[in-house]
Design a protein around this motif. Structure first.
Motif, short mmCIF file in Angstrom:
data_model
loop_
_atom_site.label_atom_id
_atom_site.label_comp_id
_atom_site.label_asym_id
_atom_site.label_seq_id
_atom_site.Cartn_x
_atom_site.Cartn_y
_atom_site.Cartn_z
N TYR A 227 0.83 -1.20 0.00
CA TYR A 227 0.00 0.00 0.00
C TYR A 227 0.86 1.26 0.00
CZ TYR A 227 -3.88 3.12 1.07
OH TYR A 227 -4.81 4.12 1.02
N TYR A 228 1.94 1.23 0.75
CA TYR A 228 2.86 2.38 0.76
C TYR A 228 3.42 2.63 -0.63
CZ TYR A 228 6.93 5.23 2.04
OH TYR A 228 7.86 6.23 2.12
N ARG A 229 3.81 1.56 -1.31
CA ARG A 229 4.31 1.71 -2.68
C ARG A 229 3.24 2.30 -3.60
NH1 ARG A 229 5.06 -3.74 -5.69
NH2 ARG A 229 2.81 -3.54 -5.48
N ASP A 230 2.00 1.81 -3.46
CA ASP A 230 0.92 2.35 -4.30
C ASP A 230 0.72 3.84 -4.06
OD1 ASP A 230 0.54 -0.17 -5.31
OD2 ASP A 230 -1.22 -0.63 -4.07
N LEU A 231 0.75 4.26 -2.80
CA LEU A 231 0.58 5.68 -2.50
C LEU A 231 1.71 6.52 -3.08
CD1 LEU A 231 -0.55 5.61 1.25
CD2 LEU A 231 -1.97 6.10 -0.74
N THR A 233 3.56 5.95 -5.66
CA THR A 233 3.70 5.93 -7.12
C THR A 233 2.47 6.43 -7.86
OG1 THR A 233 2.99 3.59 -7.12
CG2 THR A 233 5.37 4.04 -7.06
N ARG A 234 1.47 6.89 -7.14
CA ARG A 234 0.28 7.45 -7.78
C ARG A 234 0.60 8.77 -8.48
NH1 ARG A 234 -4.45 6.49 -3.17
NH2 ARG A 234 -4.45 4.19 -3.30
N GLN A 235 0.02 8.94 -9.64
CA GLN A 235 0.25 10.18 -10.39
C GLN A 235 -0.78 11.24 -10.01
OE1 GLN A 235 2.87 10.58 -12.42
NE2 GLN A 235 3.52 8.52 -11.81
#
Length: 235
Positions: A227-231, A233-235
């Motif tokens: 989840y941290y990675r998703d946050l 890397t969000r554009q």
């Protein structure tokens, strides 16, 4: 309220809160002391445990200790209440919720999960993680009291917080030592990647959408970091 600060990254405290692998190693002596040597540690925090580690989605994670707590009357570690206080508590729960629901609630014991990024609910307390800088963190511990419960129970709940997490506590000082040693290790520039693969082969996708692994698996750590990675890397 208790307050602890340590020299280390805030995410270590979040991972630690739902990691079922380290207690049998880091806290072994404390667990033996608190259970008066009667606990089978491998059946609580070991490969023979039937507890589960769970990815709840959006960075939230859980150690599901309910199977263990159901066998021990609602607590991994005995709470130390007198028989009279327990009976008074049980009767009050039955009046409030009915006999069947009271038994179920007591057997399930307290919660053990984290909500990303900085809220932790464990047994009788809330924890709030406050990052100060990249290598400094403060944790606030808030013990909870039970309205209308016998004074003995609430006093015990309060004393448990200081017994475990106080400056000379039986558990938290070991965790903080580990955090600070890990922070030093982060300075290494050889083998920089840390692979969180433990138990990946035995994870199961549950009907409600969560992912579950064995208690000692890194399912919960993967939940946090995915989840941290998703946050990030969000554009």
């Amino acid at each position: 309220m208790l307050k602890h600060s340590y020299r280390g990254n805030w995410k270590m405290a979040l991972e630690n809160s739902v990691d079922g692998y380290h207690p049998n190693i880091l806290h072994h002596a404390a667990m033996v002391m608190m259970t008066r040597g009667k606990a089978d540690m491998e059946a609580i925090f070991g490969e023979r445990s039937d507890a589960r580690a769970r990815d709840l989605g959006n960075g939230a994670a859980q150690l599901d200790l309910n199977p263990i707590q159901a066998r021990s009357g609602g607590r991994v570690v005995p709470p130390g209440w007198s028989k009279a206080a327990h009976e008074e508590y049980r009767a009050s729960m039955e009046r409030q919720h009915g006999a069947e629901a009271a038994d179920q609630i007591i057997a399930q014991g307290g919660p053990h999960f984290c909500i990303f990024p900085n809220l932790i609910l464990i047994l009788n307390q809330f924890r709030v993680i406050q990052p100060v800088s990249a290598d400094e963190t403060v944790i606030y511990y808030y013990p909870t009291m039970l309205k209308g419960a016998p004074d003995e129970i609430n006093q015990r709940r309060l004393s448990e917080t200081y017994l475990i997490h106080g400056p000379a506590g039986r558990v938290a000082p070991d965790d903080f030592e580990a955090y600070e040693r890990n922070q030093v290790g982060f300075q290494a520039r050889v083998n920089e990647w840390l692979l969180l693969r433990r138990g990946l082969h035995r994870e199961e996708h549950e009907a409600g959408g969560s992912v579950a692994g064995h208690e000692t698996d890194e399912t919960t750590q993967r939940a946090i970091w995915h989840y941290y990675r998703d946050l990030m890397t969000r554009q």
